[in-house]
Design a protein around this motif. Structure first.
Motif, mmCIF file in Angstrom:
data_model
loop_
_atom_site.group_PDB
_atom_site.id
_atom_site.type_symbol
_atom_site.label_atom_id
_atom_site.label_comp_id
_atom_site.label_asym_id
_atom_site.label_seq_id
_atom_site.Cartn_x
_atom_site.Cartn_y
_atom_site.Cartn_z
ATOM 1 N N ILE A 170 -11.850 -4.832 -14.833
ATOM 2 C CA ILE A 170 -12.352 -3.782 -13.760
ATOM 3 C C ILE A 170 -12.475 -4.867 -12.364
ATOM 4 O O ILE A 170 -12.334 -4.471 -11.314
ATOM 5 N N TYR A 171 -12.725 -5.990 -12.974
ATOM 6 C CA TYR A 171 -12.693 -6.903 -11.648
ATOM 7 C C TYR A 171 -11.362 -6.852 -10.956
ATOM 8 O O TYR A 171 -11.343 -7.078 -9.584
ATOM 9 N N SER A 172 -10.348 -7.233 -11.561
ATOM 10 C CA SER A 172 -8.891 -7.287 -11.077
ATOM 11 C C SER A 172 -8.642 -6.054 -10.398
ATOM 12 O O SER A 172 -8.077 -5.975 -9.348
ATOM 13 N N LEU A 173 -8.922 -4.720 -11.075
ATOM 14 C CA LEU A 173 -8.864 -3.357 -10.213
ATOM 15 C C LEU A 173 -9.384 -3.551 -8.780
ATOM 16 O O LEU A 173 -8.927 -3.267 -7.902
ATOM 17 N N LEU A 174 -10.910 -3.829 -8.873
ATOM 18 C CA LEU A 174 -11.587 -3.903 -7.639
ATOM 19 C C LEU A 174 -11.161 -4.812 -6.469
ATOM 20 O O LEU A 174 -10.974 -4.392 -5.333
ATOM 21 N N LEU A 175 -10.340 -5.949 -7.051
ATOM 22 C CA LEU A 175 -9.905 -6.969 -5.816
ATOM 23 C C LEU A 175 -8.418 -6.160 -5.531
ATOM 24 O O LEU A 175 -8.373 -6.231 -4.149
ATOM 25 N N ASP A 176 -7.922 -5.828 -6.436
ATOM 26 C CA ASP A 176 -6.561 -5.090 -6.104
ATOM 27 C C ASP A 176 -6.964 -3.817 -4.997
ATOM 28 O O ASP A 176 -5.954 -3.614 -3.954
ATOM 29 N N LEU A 177 -7.930 -3.097 -5.234
ATOM 30 C CA LEU A 177 -8.169 -2.110 -4.167
ATOM 31 C C LEU A 177 -8.425 -2.304 -2.696
ATOM 32 O O LEU A 177 -8.273 -1.704 -1.856
ATOM 33 N N ILE A 178 -8.987 -3.673 -2.545
ATOM 34 C CA ILE A 178 -9.268 -4.293 -1.015
ATOM 35 C C ILE A 178 -8.320 -5.481 -0.982
ATOM 36 O O ILE A 178 -8.445 -5.972 0.175
ATOM 37 N N GLY A 179 -7.237 -5.534 -1.652
ATOM 38 C CA GLY A 179 -6.225 -6.501 -1.043
ATOM 39 C C GLY A 179 -6.703 -7.998 -1.286
ATOM 40 O O GLY A 179 -5.963 -8.758 -0.482
ATOM 41 N N THR A 180 -7.324 -8.190 -1.935
ATOM 42 C CA THR A 180 -7.799 -9.659 -2.246
ATOM 43 C C THR A 180 -7.256 -10.431 -3.428
ATOM 44 O O THR A 180 -7.534 -11.622 -3.981
ATOM 45 N N SER A 181 -6.462 -9.549 -4.203
ATOM 46 C CA SER A 181 -5.766 -10.142 -5.426
ATOM 47 C C SER A 181 -4.476 -10.820 -5.033
ATOM 48 O O SER A 181 -4.176 -10.993 -4.078
ATOM 49 N N MET A 182 -3.894 -11.244 -6.113
ATOM 50 C CA MET A 182 -2.432 -11.855 -5.688
ATOM 51 C C MET A 182 -1.253 -10.818 -5.350
ATOM 52 O O MET A 182 -0.349 -11.240 -4.763
ATOM 53 N N LYS A 183 -1.763 -9.563 -5.327
ATOM 54 C CA LYS A 183 -0.779 -8.432 -5.072
ATOM 55 C C LYS A 183 -0.857 -8.322 -3.675
ATOM 56 O O LYS A 183 -1.832 -8.355 -2.864
ATOM 57 N N GLN A 184 0.487 -7.954 -3.070
ATOM 58 C CA GLN A 184 0.494 -7.835 -1.685
ATOM 59 C C GLN A 184 -0.120 -6.278 -1.213
ATOM 60 O O GLN A 184 -0.276 -5.504 -1.891
ATOM 61 N N GLN A 185 -0.926 -6.510 -0.008
ATOM 62 C CA GLN A 185 -1.497 -5.557 0.717
ATOM 63 C C GLN A 185 -1.001 -5.011 1.867
ATOM 64 O O GLN A 185 -1.029 -5.764 2.677
ATOM 65 N N PHE A 186 -0.271 -3.843 1.882
ATOM 66 C CA PHE A 186 0.437 -3.586 3.154
ATOM 67 C C PHE A 186 -0.350 -2.622 3.995
ATOM 68 O O PHE A 186 -0.001 -2.652 5.281
ATOM 69 N N LYS A 187 -1.197 -1.967 3.429
ATOM 70 C CA LYS A 187 -2.026 -0.861 4.268
ATOM 71 C C LYS A 187 -3.482 -1.450 4.727
ATOM 72 O O LYS A 187 -4.019 -2.085 3.678
ATOM 73 N N PRO A 188 -4.139 -1.298 5.618
ATOM 74 C CA PRO A 188 -5.470 -1.706 6.193
ATOM 75 C C PRO A 188 -6.437 -1.055 4.948
ATOM 76 O O PRO A 188 -6.139 0.270 4.569
ATOM 77 N N ILE A 189 -7.461 -1.477 4.546
ATOM 78 C CA ILE A 189 -8.246 -1.105 3.705
ATOM 79 C C ILE A 189 -9.608 -0.222 4.588
ATOM 80 O O ILE A 189 -10.090 -0.801 5.573
ATOM 81 N N SER A 190 -9.799 0.852 4.398
ATOM 82 C CA SER A 190 -10.834 1.712 5.160
ATOM 83 C C SER A 190 -12.217 1.163 4.840
ATOM 84 O O SER A 190 -12.569 0.439 3.574
#
Length: 404
Positions: A316-336
């Protein structure tokens, strides 16, 4: 059998010339189908084809509005079970193509359609009339807000009857009826949420409680099939409307103290698995649904038995970080801002406090849950990026000054 279908075609052709003859042909058609309902249509599919045949005929294309009104009037007055089966199925099929037809059925209160459908559903005879009444009432609830008098009909006795039907049909090979009853209960919950929201807006003293929640609270441990199948339906359905109905009920359950522990712990674990999968898999255009999952996740992890078990805490923790782009995964779109706010709220729960570092929002935010806000189509934080909100009256405290 060929003669039966030929007779139907002939009846419909006779009414093509003018409205009066059209309505007379409709009467003959309905009577003919109902008289031979148990003989010639050899299965449910063929019976539905008989009803649909009317809707694709020239006579219907020429006089559809008057024919629908005629069928509605007959359905409101008729008592013959076979004729009502035909009339209700015609209205159900026509309404699926034009939702306004469901609204027309209940717009005139003297027709008492909701009361009549309820009587058919409660009938001990069951059968096809009960089944189509359940489907028809569900569709009406999805497009039309029930009046206070109609909502009063959805009482504890009726809801207990529906929940008993769910339990009695748990082993049926065909799950369709079981699920249609559950969908009707879900739609009633939404109706009560709508009513409560109106009462809150009007500052009404005569508060109308959610009878669905009250009945579920009294049946903890005795509605196992309902609780299991609600989660199973959420796990399996691809219909976002059904998902939203289920999430609204879950939100009400997880924010009502009497129903915090309505679900068994194992069922809650399955629910967490579904939430993780859906929040990862939902496409970008389903942001409203994603927000709703996050709004339900919060009370799910703080108010239920899971607050002690902390199932899949790290996932759950990893999921939440992924949703706001603060995990190691790249985030290309801005978070609402809404996504950020909802994720932050979950990250700051005790559920994650032993693995998540302390977090601070940009401003000190005090959130006061408002009843039934999942029904609302806007977020009360007044974020233009929000939709299908539940939410929260948000007071942002900046330098000691509150702003809304």
């Amino acid at each position: 059998m060929e003669q039966f279908w030929s007779e139907l075609d002939e009846i419909l052709k006779q009414g093509e010339n003018n409205q009066d003859s059209a309505l007379n042909s409709i009467n003959v058609y309905i009577k003919f189908v109902s008289d031979f309902k148990d003989k010639y249509p050899e299965c449910e599919t063929e019976f539905m084809h008989c009803c649909y045949k009317l809707l694709v005929s020239s006579i219907y294309q020429n006089f559809s509005d008057r024919i629908i009104e005629h069928v509605i009037q007959h359905a409101a007055k008729k008592t013959d079970v076979k004729e009502l089966c035909v009339l209700y199925n015609i209205l159900f099929l026509a309404g699926r193509e034009n939702k306004c037809i469901f609204k027309r059925m209940v717009n005139e209160q003297e027709r008492n359609f909701v009361s009549k459908l309820k009587d058919h559903i409660e009938s001990k005879d069951g059968g096809k009339l009960q089944q189509i009444s359940i489907k028809l009432l569900f569709e009406i609830c999805r497009v039309q807000r029930l009046s206070s008098d109609e909502l009063d009909l959805i009482d504890e006795l009726f809801l207990n009857h529906l929940l008993d039907l769910v339990e009695k049909t748990r082993d049926d090979e065909d799950e369709t009826f079981n699920y249609s009853v559950i969908c009707l209960i879900l739609s009633f919950n939404e109706q009560f949420m709508l009513a409560a929201m109106s009462q809150e807006e009007e500052e009404c003293d005569d508060w109308n409680p959610n009878t669905v929640l009250r009945v579920l609270g009294e049946r903890i441990g005795s509605s196992k099939t309902f609780s299991e199948n609600v989660i199973f339906m959420l796990n399996r359905t691809v219909d976002h409307n059904i998902q939203m109905l289920i999430l609204k009920l879950l939100y009400e359950i997880f924010t009502t103290p009497e129903t915090y522990e309505y679900f068994y712990t194992n069922d809650l674990r399955v629910l967490i698995d579904v939430f993780i999968r859906e929040l990862y898999d939902l496409p970008e255009e389903s942001e409203a649904l994603r927000h709703t999952y996050l709004r339900v996740l919060y009370p799910l992890i703080i108010n239920t038995q899971l607050s002690q078990h902390r199932y899949k805490q790290h996932q759950i923790y990893s999921l939440l970080l992924d949703l706001i782009g603060t995990s190691m995964k790249q985030q290309f779109k801005p978070i609402s801002p809404t996504t950020q706010r909802l994720v932050d709220r979950c990250l700051m729960t005790e559920y994650l406090n032993d693995i998540a570092p302390p977090r601070k929002c940009g401003n000190e935010i005090k959130r006061t849950p408002t009843p039934n806000a999942l029904v609302m189509r806007m977020d009360t934080a007044k974020d233009t990026n929000s939709s299908n909100g539940n939410g929260f009256t948000v007071e942002v405290v900046i330098d000691g000054v509150k702003s809304m």
